[in-house]
Write an enzyme that holds these catalytic residues in place. Structure first.
Site, PDB file in Angstrom:
ATOM      1  N   LYS A 116       3.931  -7.011   4.025  1.00  0.00           N
ATOM      2  CA  LYS A 116       3.712  -5.731   3.669  1.00  0.00           C
ATOM      3  C   LYS A 116       3.682  -4.942   4.985  1.00  0.00           C
ATOM      4  CE  LYS A 116       0.714  -3.387   3.104  1.00  0.00           C
ATOM      5  NZ  LYS A 116       0.155  -2.268   4.168  1.00  0.00           N
TER       6      LYS A 116
ATOM      7  N   THR B 103       1.035  -1.237  -0.017  1.00  0.00           N
ATOM      8  CA  THR B 103       0.118  -0.117   0.204  1.00  0.00           C
ATOM      9  C   THR B 103       0.938   1.219  -0.143  1.00  0.00           C
ATOM     10  OG1 THR B 103      -0.050  -0.103   2.391  1.00  0.00           O
ATOM     11  CG2 THR B 103      -1.885  -1.167   1.222  1.00  0.00           C
TER      12      THR B 103
ATOM     13  N   SER C  43      -7.433   8.928  -0.334  1.00  0.00           N
ATOM     14  CA  SER C  43      -7.367   9.588  -1.908  1.00  0.00           C
ATOM     15  C   SER C  43      -6.483   8.696  -2.634  1.00  0.00           C
ATOM     16  CB  SER C  43      -6.723  10.861  -1.671  1.00  0.00           C
ATOM     17  OG  SER C  43      -5.467  11.020  -1.239  1.00  0.00           O
TER      18      SER C  43
ATOM     19  N   THR D 139       2.515  -8.151  12.973  1.00  0.00           N
ATOM     20  CA  THR D 139       2.161  -7.071  12.431  1.00  0.00           C
ATOM     21  C   THR D 139       1.651  -7.269  11.082  1.00  0.00           C
ATOM     22  OG1 THR D 139       3.197  -4.680  12.095  1.00  0.00           O
ATOM     23  CG2 THR D 139       4.614  -6.441  11.892  1.00  0.00           C
TER      24      THR D 139
END
Length: 408
Positions: free
Chosen positions: A179, A153, A408, A190
Site C-alpha cells: 500500500k 488508506t 478526518s 517505501t
C-alpha cells in the site's frame, strides 16, 4: 517467469485473511493477516526517518534476529507512531493475542500499521480483529485480494502481484502486496510492502537480495517528497518449494531469484507511483548514458520529484526547461550541450531538446503524448554506460485537497 493469480497466497503454505475491525474506518476492512503454515525466515528494510513508528521498532528486532516468523498482522487507519510506551505495550498485547489464537510463539509475530500519526490503537478492537482474522485464514486468491484491500488508506486501488519461476528444477512462487499513495519518498523502500515466497534460501542471502533490490526499485519512487515514519518492506520465505537451498551468492539460482524479486518490486513500485494521491498519470523518468549508476539515480530522482515538472505533466505541458532545471540543481555533473530529451507514451515519442537547444518540436503532438496515463521522460546524457529509472506522478489540485484534512 510468468504472472499468475493468487497474490500473497500464491506460494505454497501461505494463507491470508481480512476483517472489518472499525479501527478508524467504518464499513470497510481495515485489518489483514498473512500466515505461513510452517515457520518462515524473514528479512526487512525499514524507514530511515528518525521518527519511527512502534511497529517498525518491533519488526526490525525480529527480522534482524534468527527468529522464524509465523504471521504478520497489519492494521490501517492508525499508524501507531509517536505513541511511546503505550504503543509498544499494544504491540506486545497484539502479538500475545495472535500467538494464543494460532498456537505459535509471541516473538514470531510481525506487526505493521498505517494511517494517522499520534493516535493510540484501540486495543480491544485490535484483539477482536485478530480473533476474526485467525478464524478466517484461507489460501485463496480472494483472501489475498481482501488482505490487499484491507491495508489501503488513501490508495484508490489495491496493489498485488504473483509470479512463478523455476529454480533447480522446482517451481518457485512469489506473491506480494503493498500500500502506498501519499507520504511517499523513501530512503530504504517505501510504504508498507509484504512479499511471500516458498523458495528455499539462506536468511543471509534473502536479506542481501532485498537490500540490493530496493535501491533501484522502491527507493526510486517519489509521490510528494515526504518519507513516512512507518515504511516497511518485509519478505517471508518458507522453503516449501523444496528447491536445493540457495546459499551461494555467485550461483545461477541466486541470480534467478534476484531477477524475479526485481520484477515483483518494480511492478509494485510503478503501481504506487501511478496511484499517488490525486494523480492522473504515472510519470517515469529514464536516464541513460551517465558516467556512474549513482549519477543516473540522482538525476532521475531530481526530475521525478520536481514540483514544477510534476505540475507540467498534470497540464500536459512540454515545459522542458523545468526538467533541465531539475537536472541542473541535482548536484551531479553533466553536459547540457551534449544531451537529448524525449517525451514518450503510448501516443508516440518526440525529441524535445538536443545539444543545448530546443529542436522546435510540434507542441500539439507533445501535448497528445503527455495526455496519456503513463508518461515517460527519456534523458540521454551521452557520457557513459550507466542508467536508472525513477517513478512518480503528476501534481494535481486533488493532492492538496486530500492532505488538507487527512485526519478526518
Amino acid at each position: 517467469m510468468k504472472i499468475i493469480n493468487g497474490g500473497i497466497c500464491a506460494p505454497n503454505g501461505f494463507l491470508a485473511s481480512a476483517t472489518e475491525a472499525n479501527i478508524k474506518y467504518k464499513n470497510r476492512t481495515d485489518m489483514a493477516m498473512i500466515f505461513s503454515k510452517v515457520p518462515a525466515i524473514s528479512a526487512g528494510v525499514y524507514t530511515t526517518n528518525l521518527v519511527k513508528a512502534v511497529p517498525v521498532l518491533w519488526d526490525r528486532k525480529i527480522t534482524d534476529s534468527e527468529t522464524y516468523v509465523n504471521a504478520i498482522v497489519i492494521n490501517s487507519g492508525i499508524a501507531n507512531a509517536c505513541t511511546k510506551d503505550e504503543g509498544m505495550e499494544y504491540c506486545k498485547q497484539s502479538a500475545k493475542k495472535v500467538a494464543s489464537e494460532l498456537g505459535v510463539e509471541e516473538n514470531s509475530i510481525l506487526l505493521a500499521s498505517t494511517g494517522v500519526i499520534g493516535m493510540q490503537l484501540p486495543i480491544d478492537k485490535i484483539c477482536a480483529g485478530i480473533e476474526s482474522l485467525s478464524n478466517s485464514l484461507e489460501q485463496s486468491e480472494k483472501a489475498a485480494n481482501e488482505a490487499a484491500k484491507a491495508i489501503m488508506t488513501t490508495d484508490t486501488v489495491s496493489k498485488e502481484i504473483a509470479i512463478e519461476f523455476e529454480i533447480s528444477g522446482k517451481t518457485v512462487k512469489m506473491g506480494a502486496m503493498c500500500k502506498g499513495s501519499g507520504m511517499i519518498h523513501p530512503n530504504m523502500c517505501t510504504m508498507l510492502g509484504f512479499i511471500t515466497t516458498d523458495v528455499n534460501i539462506s536468511k543471509e542471502l534473502l536479506l542481501k537480495a532485498l537490500i540490493d533490490d530496493v535501491v533501484d526499485t522502491f527507493n526510486m519512487v517519489s509521490v510528494d517528497g515526504d518519507t513516512s515514519t512507518n515504511d516497511s518492506l518485509i519478505i517471508l520465505a518458507n522453503g516449501l518449494a523444496d528447491n536445493e537451498k540457495i546459499v551461494c551468492e555467485s550461483s545461477e539460482e541466486y541470480k534467478v531469484f534476484k531477477s524475479n524479486l526485481n520484477f515483483v518490486t518494480t511492478s509494485l513500485s510503478k503501481m504506487i507511483a501511478g496511484d499517488g494521491e490525486g494523480a492522473t498519470a504515472l510519470f517515469e523518468v529514464v536516464v541513460e548514458g551517465a558516467k556512474t549508476k549513482e549519477t543516473a539515480r540522482t538525476l532521475a530522482k531530481s526530475v521525478v520529484t520536481s514540483s514544477l515538472t510534476k505540475a507540467a505533466i498534470f497540464g500536459h505541458d512540454a515545459n522542458w526547461g523545468r526538467i533541465l532545471c531539475a537536472l541542473g540543481y541535482s548536484g551531479e555533473k553533466f553536459d547540457p550541450d551534449n544531451m537529448e530529451l524525449y517525451f514518450e507514451s503510448e501516443n508516440g515519442k518526440i525529441l524535445i531538446y538536443k545539444d543545448g537547444v530546443s529542436v522546435g518540436f510540434d507542441e500539439e503532438k507533445a501535448t497528445k503524448i503527455l495526455s496519456a496515463k503513463e508518461v515517460r521522460a527519456l534523458i540521454k546524457l551521452n557520457m557513459g554506460d550507466f542508467g536508472a529509472t525513477a517513478w512518480g506522478c503528476d501534481l494535481t489540485f486533488d493532492y492538496v485537497k486530500i492532505n488538507a484534512d487527512y485526519r478526518s
